[in-house]
Design an enzyme around this catalytic site. Structure first.
Site, short mmCIF file in Angstrom:
data_model
loop_
_atom_site.label_atom_id
_atom_site.label_comp_id
_atom_site.label_asym_id
_atom_site.label_seq_id
_atom_site.Cartn_x
_atom_site.Cartn_y
_atom_site.Cartn_z
N VAL A 152 0.87 -1.17 0.00
CA VAL A 152 0.00 0.00 0.00
C VAL A 152 0.90 1.23 0.00
O VAL A 152 1.96 1.24 0.64
CB VAL A 152 -0.93 0.03 1.23
CG1 VAL A 152 -1.75 1.31 1.27
CG2 VAL A 152 -1.85 -1.19 1.24
N CYS A 153 0.49 2.24 -0.76
CA CYS A 153 1.20 3.52 -0.77
C CYS A 153 2.67 3.30 -1.15
O CYS A 153 2.98 2.54 -2.06
CB CYS A 153 1.04 4.18 0.60
SG CYS A 153 1.40 5.94 0.66
N GLY A 154 3.59 3.92 -0.42
CA GLY A 154 5.00 3.82 -0.75
C GLY A 154 5.63 2.47 -0.44
O GLY A 154 6.82 2.27 -0.69
N GLY A 155 4.84 1.53 0.07
CA GLY A 155 5.38 0.19 0.33
C GLY A 155 5.88 -0.49 -0.93
O GLY A 155 6.73 -1.39 -0.87
N GLY A 178 -2.89 2.39 -3.89
CA GLY A 178 -2.28 3.71 -4.00
C GLY A 178 -2.06 4.31 -2.63
O GLY A 178 -1.88 3.60 -1.63
#
Length: 223
Positions: free
Chosen positions: A104-107, A154
């Site tokens: 998720v996200c910047g992962g 995202g």
């Protein structure tokens, strides 16, 4: 309804992570039947998220069982650990066995650095799309990107959508809908500017300046 299949899900935590990246999907997963959730870090010591929340892991890299799903989120503090060899080695080790490798996200940056996104599409926070693309990843702008056994959400709030997509894959659409209803996940934001495509260039530029000033992000991360 009968749910006989068990699923083991591992959520990788680290200091400086954004809590909602993982708390969102964890809330979805915790509503599913037959799910065993592991909250994983190097040690069982409390970690502090980027908004000051403290979370206590319950599983370490060393005693983590084989996972069916591994997930890692992003965070304002991820730059301090994104090249950590222990984290990347753990992701590679589990990624070689898991059914689904997710973020998720910047992962997604962790997965890319672990070599787990080569040849795959992935979502990430909109501020980091160029950065992820520079790592050789095909970047999608959808809230959730599914490419074979790679699933990604995202930025931040997309983690709930991502979690519901996982629920659909594991248990079918009806169960995912039940979970969404039980969570009363019926977003109706007061402003329709939750993505750069909707916000427009002027607001995007202001948001990048704001993030650089308030969160002290390097310019290269928000450009």
């Amino acid at each position: 309804m009968s749910y006989s299949q068990q699923h083991v899900i591992g959520l990788v935590f680290y200091p400086g992570m954004t809590a909602l990246d993982i708390v969102g999907p964890q809330t979805v997963f915790a509503t599913l039947p037959g799910v065993q959730i592991h909250r994983i870090w190097k040690t069982l010591d409390p970690i502090q998220t980027d908004d000051g929340m403290k979370i206590i892991p319950d599983t370490t890299f060393d005693n983590c069982p084989p996972l069916d799903i591994i997930c890692i989120g992003g965070g304002l503090g991820q730059s301090a650990v994104v090249d950590d060899p222990e984290i990347l080695a753990f992701l590679r080790q589990q990624g070689s066995m898991t059914k689904f490798i997710t973020s998720v996200c910047g992962g997604s940056e962790f997965l890319a650095k672990a070599g787990l996104l080569q040849g795959y599409r992935s979502a990430t926070h909109w501020m980091f799309r160029e950065q992820l693309a520079a790592a050789g990843v095909q970047v999608g702008t959808e809230r959730v990107v599914i490419d074979r056994n790679r699933m990604s959400g995202g930025g931040v709030t997309a983690g709930i959508d991502f979690g519901l997509e996982i629920a659909k894959v594991l248990y079918g659409e009806e169960t995912a809908k039940l979970v969404q209803l039980l969570m009363e996940y019926d977003p109706a934001p007061p402003f329709d500017v939750g993505s750069p495509e909707k916000a427009g260039a002027e607001l995007v530029n202001k948001a990048m300046v704001y993030a650089a000033e308030v969160f002290n992000l390097p310019v290269t991360q928000v450009a």
